[in-house]
Design a protein around this motif. Structure first.
Motif, PDB file in Angstrom:
ATOM      1  N   VAL A 161     -16.685 -15.209 -46.836  1.00 51.49           N
ATOM      2  CA  VAL A 161     -16.683 -16.215 -45.771  1.00 51.49           C
ATOM      3  C   VAL A 161     -18.034 -16.309 -45.047  1.00 51.49           C
ATOM      4  O   VAL A 161     -18.473 -17.396 -44.668  1.00 51.49           O
ATOM      5  CB  VAL A 161     -15.509 -15.953 -44.796  1.00 51.49           C
ATOM      6  N   THR A 162     -18.725 -15.179 -44.906  1.00 51.26           N
ATOM      7  CA  THR A 162     -20.024 -15.234 -44.227  1.00 51.26           C
ATOM      8  C   THR A 162     -20.992 -16.116 -45.018  1.00 51.26           C
ATOM      9  O   THR A 162     -21.802 -16.842 -44.447  1.00 51.26           O
ATOM     10  CB  THR A 162     -20.632 -13.818 -44.067  1.00 51.26           C
ATOM     11  N   GLU A 187     -18.901  -4.816 -41.136  1.00 49.30           N
ATOM     12  CA  GLU A 187     -18.482  -3.409 -41.102  1.00 49.30           C
ATOM     13  C   GLU A 187     -19.177  -2.781 -39.912  1.00 49.30           C
ATOM     14  O   GLU A 187     -20.116  -3.365 -39.357  1.00 49.30           O
ATOM     15  CB  GLU A 187     -18.828  -2.694 -42.417  1.00 49.30           C
ATOM     16  N   PRO A 188     -18.720  -1.591 -39.531  1.00 47.71           N
ATOM     17  CA  PRO A 188     -19.339  -0.971 -38.352  1.00 47.71           C
ATOM     18  C   PRO A 188     -20.842  -0.746 -38.545  1.00 47.71           C
ATOM     19  O   PRO A 188     -21.277  -0.282 -39.591  1.00 47.71           O
ATOM     20  CB  PRO A 188     -18.593   0.363 -38.239  1.00 47.71           C
ATOM     21  N   MET A 234     -19.576  -3.821 -30.927  1.00 43.36           N
ATOM     22  CA  MET A 234     -19.712  -5.092 -31.661  1.00 43.36           C
ATOM     23  C   MET A 234     -20.158  -6.211 -30.729  1.00 43.36           C
ATOM     24  O   MET A 234     -20.426  -7.319 -31.175  1.00 43.36           O
ATOM     25  CB  MET A 234     -18.379  -5.467 -32.295  1.00 43.36           C
ATOM     26  N   TRP A 266     -16.122 -10.830 -36.722  1.00 44.12           N
ATOM     27  CA  TRP A 266     -15.160 -11.911 -36.979  1.00 44.12           C
ATOM     28  C   TRP A 266     -14.483 -11.606 -38.302  1.00 44.12           C
ATOM     29  O   TRP A 266     -14.722 -10.554 -38.888  1.00 44.12           O
ATOM     30  CB  TRP A 266     -15.834 -13.290 -36.955  1.00 44.12           C
ATOM     31  N   MET A 267     -13.626 -12.507 -38.752  1.00 44.20           N
ATOM     32  CA  MET A 267     -12.879 -12.288 -39.988  1.00 44.20           C
ATOM     33  C   MET A 267     -12.760 -13.611 -40.736  1.00 44.20           C
ATOM     34  O   MET A 267     -12.932 -14.677 -40.141  1.00 44.20           O
ATOM     35  CB  MET A 267     -11.432 -11.835 -39.672  1.00 44.20           C
ATOM     36  N   MET A 292      -6.143  -1.796 -45.417  1.00 47.17           N
ATOM     37  CA  MET A 292      -7.220  -2.596 -46.006  1.00 47.17           C
ATOM     38  C   MET A 292      -8.492  -1.748 -46.139  1.00 47.17           C
ATOM     39  O   MET A 292      -8.794  -0.939 -45.269  1.00 47.17           O
ATOM     40  CB  MET A 292      -7.491  -3.790 -45.102  1.00 47.17           C
ATOM     41  N   ASP A 300     -25.121  -6.914 -33.704  1.00 53.39           N
ATOM     42  CA  ASP A 300     -23.847  -6.872 -34.427  1.00 53.39           C
ATOM     43  C   ASP A 300     -22.980  -8.063 -34.005  1.00 53.39           C
ATOM     44  O   ASP A 300     -23.064  -8.535 -32.848  1.00 53.39           O
ATOM     45  CB  ASP A 300     -23.127  -5.557 -34.111  1.00 53.39           C
ATOM     46  N   THR A 301     -22.152  -8.533 -34.946  1.00 57.25           N
ATOM     47  CA  THR A 301     -21.193  -9.610 -34.654  1.00 57.25           C
ATOM     48  C   THR A 301     -19.881  -9.243 -35.345  1.00 57.25           C
ATOM     49  O   THR A 301     -19.902  -8.569 -36.368  1.00 57.25           O
ATOM     50  CB  THR A 301     -21.671 -10.962 -35.219  1.00 57.25           C
ATOM     51  N   PHE A 328     -15.325  -0.958 -32.164  1.00 48.14           N
ATOM     52  CA  PHE A 328     -14.420  -0.906 -33.329  1.00 48.14           C
ATOM     53  C   PHE A 328     -13.939   0.531 -33.563  1.00 48.14           C
ATOM     54  O   PHE A 328     -14.741   1.461 -33.521  1.00 48.14           O
ATOM     55  CB  PHE A 328     -15.185  -1.411 -34.557  1.00 48.14           C
ATOM     56  N   THR A 383      -8.643 -13.907 -49.587  1.00 47.37           N
ATOM     57  CA  THR A 383      -9.036 -12.651 -48.973  1.00 47.37           C
ATOM     58  C   THR A 383      -7.930 -11.624 -49.121  1.00 47.37           C
ATOM     59  O   THR A 383      -6.757 -11.970 -49.169  1.00 47.37           O
ATOM     60  CB  THR A 383      -9.431 -12.881 -47.498  1.00 47.37           C
TER      61      THR A 383
HETATM   62  O1  PRX Z   1     -12.210  -4.736 -40.096  1.00 45.87           O
HETATM   63  C1  PRX Z   1     -13.062  -5.763 -39.653  1.00 45.87           C
HETATM   64  C2  PRX Z   1     -14.332  -5.796 -40.478  1.00 45.87           C
HETATM   65  O2  PRX Z   1     -14.132  -6.749 -41.506  1.00 45.87           O
HETATM   66  C3  PRX Z   1     -12.829  -7.331 -41.383  1.00 45.87           C
HETATM   67  C4  PRX Z   1     -12.880  -8.777 -41.777  1.00 45.87           C
HETATM   68  O3  PRX Z   1     -13.277  -8.872 -43.122  1.00 45.87           O
HETATM   69  P1  PRX Z   1     -13.570 -10.282 -43.760  1.00 45.87           P
HETATM   70  O4  PRX Z   1     -12.416 -11.187 -43.539  1.00 45.87           O
HETATM   71  O5  PRX Z   1     -13.983 -10.040 -45.168  1.00 45.87           O
HETATM   72  O6  PRX Z   1     -14.769 -10.871 -42.932  1.00 45.87           O
HETATM   73  C5  PRX Z   1     -15.985 -10.187 -42.907  1.00 45.87           C
HETATM   74  C6  PRX Z   1     -17.070 -10.946 -42.181  1.00 45.87           C
HETATM   75  C7  PRX Z   1     -16.702 -12.039 -41.327  1.00 45.87           C
HETATM   76  C8  PRX Z   1     -12.454  -7.127 -39.935  1.00 45.87           C
HETATM   77  O7  PRX Z   1     -11.059  -7.172 -39.742  1.00 45.87           O
HETATM   78  N1  PRX Z   1     -15.475  -6.196 -39.647  1.00 45.87           N
HETATM   79  C9  PRX Z   1     -16.056  -7.410 -39.554  1.00 45.87           C
HETATM   80  N2  PRX Z   1     -17.112  -7.366 -38.719  1.00 45.87           N
HETATM   81  C10 PRX Z   1     -17.184  -6.101 -38.243  1.00 45.87           C
HETATM   82  C11 PRX Z   1     -16.138  -5.348 -38.839  1.00 45.87           C
HETATM   83  N3  PRX Z   1     -15.936  -4.058 -38.550  1.00 45.87           N
HETATM   84  C12 PRX Z   1     -16.769  -3.466 -37.659  1.00 45.87           C
HETATM   85  N4  PRX Z   1     -17.793  -4.114 -37.065  1.00 45.87           N
HETATM   86  C13 PRX Z   1     -18.047  -5.423 -37.329  1.00 45.87           C
HETATM   87  N5  PRX Z   1     -19.068  -6.048 -36.748  1.00 45.87           N
END
Ligand code: PRX
Length: 567
Positions: free
Chosen positions: A262-263, A337-338, A382, A360-361, A462, A357-358, A455, A217
Motif C-alpha cells: 500500500v505504501t 515497522e517499529p 510513532m 498507518w495500515m 500477524m 516515523d509514520t 507501538f 493484505t
Molecule cells: O503493526 C503495524 C505495522 O504494520 C501494520 C500495517 O501493515 P500494512 O497494512 O502492510 O501497512 C504497512 C504500511 C502502511 C500495522 O498494523 N506498522 C506500520 N507502521 C508502523 C508499524 N509498526 C510500528 N511502527 C510503525 N511506524
C-alpha cells in the motif's frame, strides 16, 4: 519511556508546510481540504485526473513527473507525456472491454509501465489491483481467484507465474511487450497502444465513494483479504503529502516501496502526484550502493523508506555512505515497522537529518500517526495523530484507557482514507468495528501525556518482516502441502535486522527423517510457490505442536514465547 528527544531542524528556505501542530489540529476540517481539488468546483471526480491531467491543464505539463533509474539506465517522463500515455493505455484497455468497476490486476516490476498502468486503469474508472513483483504462482492465484479477476497487465517474465489453468475467470492477459514476446492467448498491450490514438479518450468521471484500488493484505487468519479504497482517499492522501511528506514545488521525492504494497501506491504514486512532485523510481532491489547512488544521481530531496532498509544501510557502514554526495536530502520518513531509536540517532549523525516515523495500515488508506518536520521527535514513538484524526487506547471492553497504559490502538471512524470495504467479506469488515465508532487496528500501544504514541506489538499473530505483512495461516497451509510435513505452526521471531523473521515449527510425517537437505527443500518449496518474503528463514522440527485443548487450534503465542528476545 522516551529516549533523548530531537528538536526540529531545517534550513530556513525549507520552512515546513505545517508550522504548528496544535494550531492546525484545533482549526482543521477535511471540508477545507476538499477545496484543493478540481472536483470541488466541477463535480468531476477521478484520482488520475488530479494526479496527472490537472497539472497539465494548470500549465505544468513540461515538469518531470517520473524519473526512472535502473543501474545505468534512466527514463524521464513529463506530466504531458504521462497524460498522453495514460490516455492511450486507457483507450487500448477500453477497446478490449475493460470498463468502469472492473478489477484490473497489475503485475509488473517497479518501472514506468507499472506506474502508467496504475493511472490508466484508474482513469477508466476501473479498480487497480497491484501485485508485488516477487509473488509466485499460488500467491497470484489466490488473489485473482478471490475476486474472480478478469484482467491482468503483466510482462513476459512475470506472465509465466500466472496459473491460467486454475483461473477460468481470467479473460485477458495484457503484456507490456511486443507481440513476438507474447505467448498464445496473451495480448500485446504495447502494440495495442501503438495502434491507439489518444484522440477521443475521455476520463471516466466517478463518485468519490467509487472503488479506486484493491490491495490484498494478510491477517492472522485465512487467506489474504482484498481491501478496497475509494477515490475519496485522495483528500487524506493529498493533505498528508502536503504536511507529512512536506512536499513543495521543487521537491524530488523517492518512496522505495513497490506498488504491490500500500505504501508503494499511496505514497509512491498518489500522494506525491496529487502534490505535483517529481517522483523517483528505482528499478532494482535493495543494495546500499545503488540506493545512495539513486539519491545522488536524482538529487532526491524527500525520501520515504522503512526501518529494515535503514538498518541495512546503517550496517553497510559509513565507508559506503562516504562515497556519495547526499546533500540534496532535506526530509526523511519511515513506515511499516517499529523504528529503533538507534536508527534515528544514526540518521541524525550520519545523514544530518532526523528520520520521521509514520504509522498507518493498508486498511486506513493513509497516514494516521505522524512525526511532522516542525515538531519534536521522541525516538521510539510513532508520533501524534494527524490533525483531523482522533486516536485512543482502549481496553478489552472498548473503554478509553488513561495515558501510560497499554491497550488497543483505535481510531475514531470514519476519516477520508478509510477502506470502503473488504472484498465480498462483510464479516471481516465488521470485525474492525467491534466497539461502536472505533476502528480497531490490531496493534497495541501506549500514549504519553503529550499525545505521543508508542507501538507495543500486535494483539494477533500477524507477522511483520521487513515491514511486509505476512499471514501465518498462508505459510502454514503451504508447508502442509509438502509431503514431509504433517503439522506446521508459523510465527514471527524477533530479529535485529528485519524486525521479525518467519519461523516455522513443523512435525514430520512418519517415514521422513530430519536432515538439512529436507529442511532446505521445504523452505524452497514455500519460496517457489508463495513468495520469497513469506518463506520461513528458520524451520525447527519438533515432536508435537502446542494446541488448545478444546478446538485443537495451534497455540502460536506459546511457540513465540519459546523464542529468546534478540535486540
Ligand atoms: O503493526 C503495524 C505495522 O504494520 C501494520 C500495517 O501493515 P500494512 O497494512 O502492510 O501497512 C504497512 C504500511 C502502511 C500495522 O498494523 N506498522 C506500520 N507502521 C508502523 C508499524 N509498526 C510500528 N511502527 C510503525 N511506524
Amino acid at each position: 519511556m522516551s529516549n533523548r528527544s530531537l528538536a526540529p531542524s531545517f534550513q530556513p528556505r525549507n520552512k515546513p508546510n505545517l508550522q504548528n501542530y496544535d494550531q492546525a489540529r484545533s482549526s482543521f476540517s477535511w471540508q477545507q481540504v476538499e477545496k484543493q481539488f478540481t472536483w470541488s468546483e466541477t463535480g468531476k471526480v477521478n484520482m488520475a485526473h488530479e494526479c496527472i491531467d490537472r497539472h497539465v491543464e494548470d500549465g505544468f505539463g513540461g515538469k518531470t513527473a517520473l524519473h526512472y533509474i535502473n543501474g545505468e539506465y534512466e527514463e524521464r517522463w513529463t506530466f504531458d507525456e504521462l497524460k498522453r500515455q495514460t490516455d492511450r493505455v486507457a483507450a487500448a484497455l477500453h477497446s478490449k472491454g475493460v470498463r468502469r468497476g472492473d478489477i484490473v490486476f497489475i503485475f509488473l516490476p517497479k518501472n514506468a509501465d507499472c506506474y502508467i498502468a496504475m493511472l490508466a486503469v484508474v482513469k477508466l474508472g476501473a479498480i487497480a489491483g497491484p501485485l508485488f513483483e516477487a509473488f509466485m504462482e499460488e500467491a497470484v492465484r489466490d488473489r485473482i481467484q478471490d475476486c474472480a479477476g478478469r484482467f491482468i497487465i503483466t510482462d513476459p517474465d512475470l506472465a509465466v507465474r500466472i496459473p491460467r489453468d486454475d483461473l477460468p475467470s481470467l479473460e485477458k492477459v495484457f503484456i507490456t511487450a511486443s507481440a513476438e514476446r507474447c505467448r498464445s492467448g496473451e495480448i500485446s498491450l504495447a502494440e495495442l497502444v501503438e495502434q491507439t490514438t489518444d484522440n477521443g479518450f475521455s476520463t471516466e468521471w466517478v463518485d468519490l465513494e467509487d472503488p479506486l484500488n484493491i490491495h490484498y493484505t494478510s491477517g492472522s487468519t485465512g487467506k489474504p483479504k482484498g481491501i478496497i479504497h475509494a477515490h475519496r482517499a485522495m483528500i487524506h492522501q493529498y493533505q498528508t503529502g502536503h504536511w507529512v511528506l512536506d512536499l513543495k514545488e521543487d521537491d524530488v521525492y523517492w518512496c522505495t516501496a513497490h506498488p504491490g504494497w500500500v505504501t508503494g501506491t499511496v505514497y509512491a504514486i498518489f500522494a506525491p502526484w496529487l502534490n505535483r512532485a517529481t517522483i523517483v523510481v528505482n528499478g532494482g532491489r535493495f543494495d546500499a550502493d545503488s540506493w545512495y547512488a539513486t539519491i545522488e544521481r536524482a538529487k532526491v530531496t524527500v525520501w520515504y523508506s522503512a526501518p529494515t532498509a535503514f538498518r541495512m544501510l546503517k550496517s553497510a557502514g559509513d565507508g559506503v555512505l562516504a562515497r556519495y554526495e547526499l546533500g540534496s536530502l532535506r526530509h526523511i520518513l519511515s513506515v511499516g515497522e517499529p523504528l529503533n531509536p538507534e536508527v534515528i540517532y544514526w540518521g541524525s549523525e550520519q545523514l544530518g537529518l532526523r528520520i520521521h516515523d509514520t504509522w498507518w495500515m493498508t486498511e486506513t488508506g493513509a497516514q494516521l500517526i505522524v512525526n511532522l518536520p516542525s515538531e519534536i521527535i521522541k525516538p521510539g514513538s510513532m508520533g501524534r495523530p494527524f490533525p483531523g484524526i482522533t486516536v485512543s487506547i482502549l481496553n478489552d471492553q472498548g473503554e478509553v484507557l488513561p495515558n501510560g497504559e497499554i491497550g488497543h490502538l483505535a481510531i475514531r471512524a470514519p476519516w477520508p482514507g478509510i477502506m470502503r470495504e473488504v472484498w465480498q467479506n462483510e464479516a471481516k469488515y465488521n470485525s474492525y468495528f467491534q466497539f461502536d465508532g472505533w476502528y480497531l487496528s490490531g496493534d497495541l500501544a501506549i500514549q504519553d501525556e503529550d499525545g505521543y504514541i508508542f507501538f507495543q506489538g500486535r494483539s494477533d499473530d500477524m507477522i511483520n518482516s521487513s515491514g511486509e505483512r505476512i499471514g501465518p495461516f498462508e505459510v502454514e497451509s503451504k508447508l502442509l502441502e509438502h509431503a514431509a510435513v504433517a503439522e506446521a505452526g508459523v510465527i514471527g521471531k524477533p530479529d535485529a535486522l528485519r524486525g521479525e523473521i518467519v519461523k516455522a515449527f513443523i512435525v514430520l510425517n512418519s517415514g521422513y527423517a530430519h536432515s538439512p537437505e529436507l529442511i532446505e527443500d521445504i523452505r524452497l518449496f514455500v519460496r517457489s510457490k508463495l513468495s520469497a518474503h513469506a518463506a520461513p528463514r528458520e524451520i525447527e522440527v519438533i515432536e508435537e505442536l502446542p494446541k488448545t485443548k478444546i478446538s485443537g487450534k495451534i497455540l502460536r503465542r506459546e511457540l513465540k514465547s519459546r523464542e529468546p528476545i534478540e535486540q
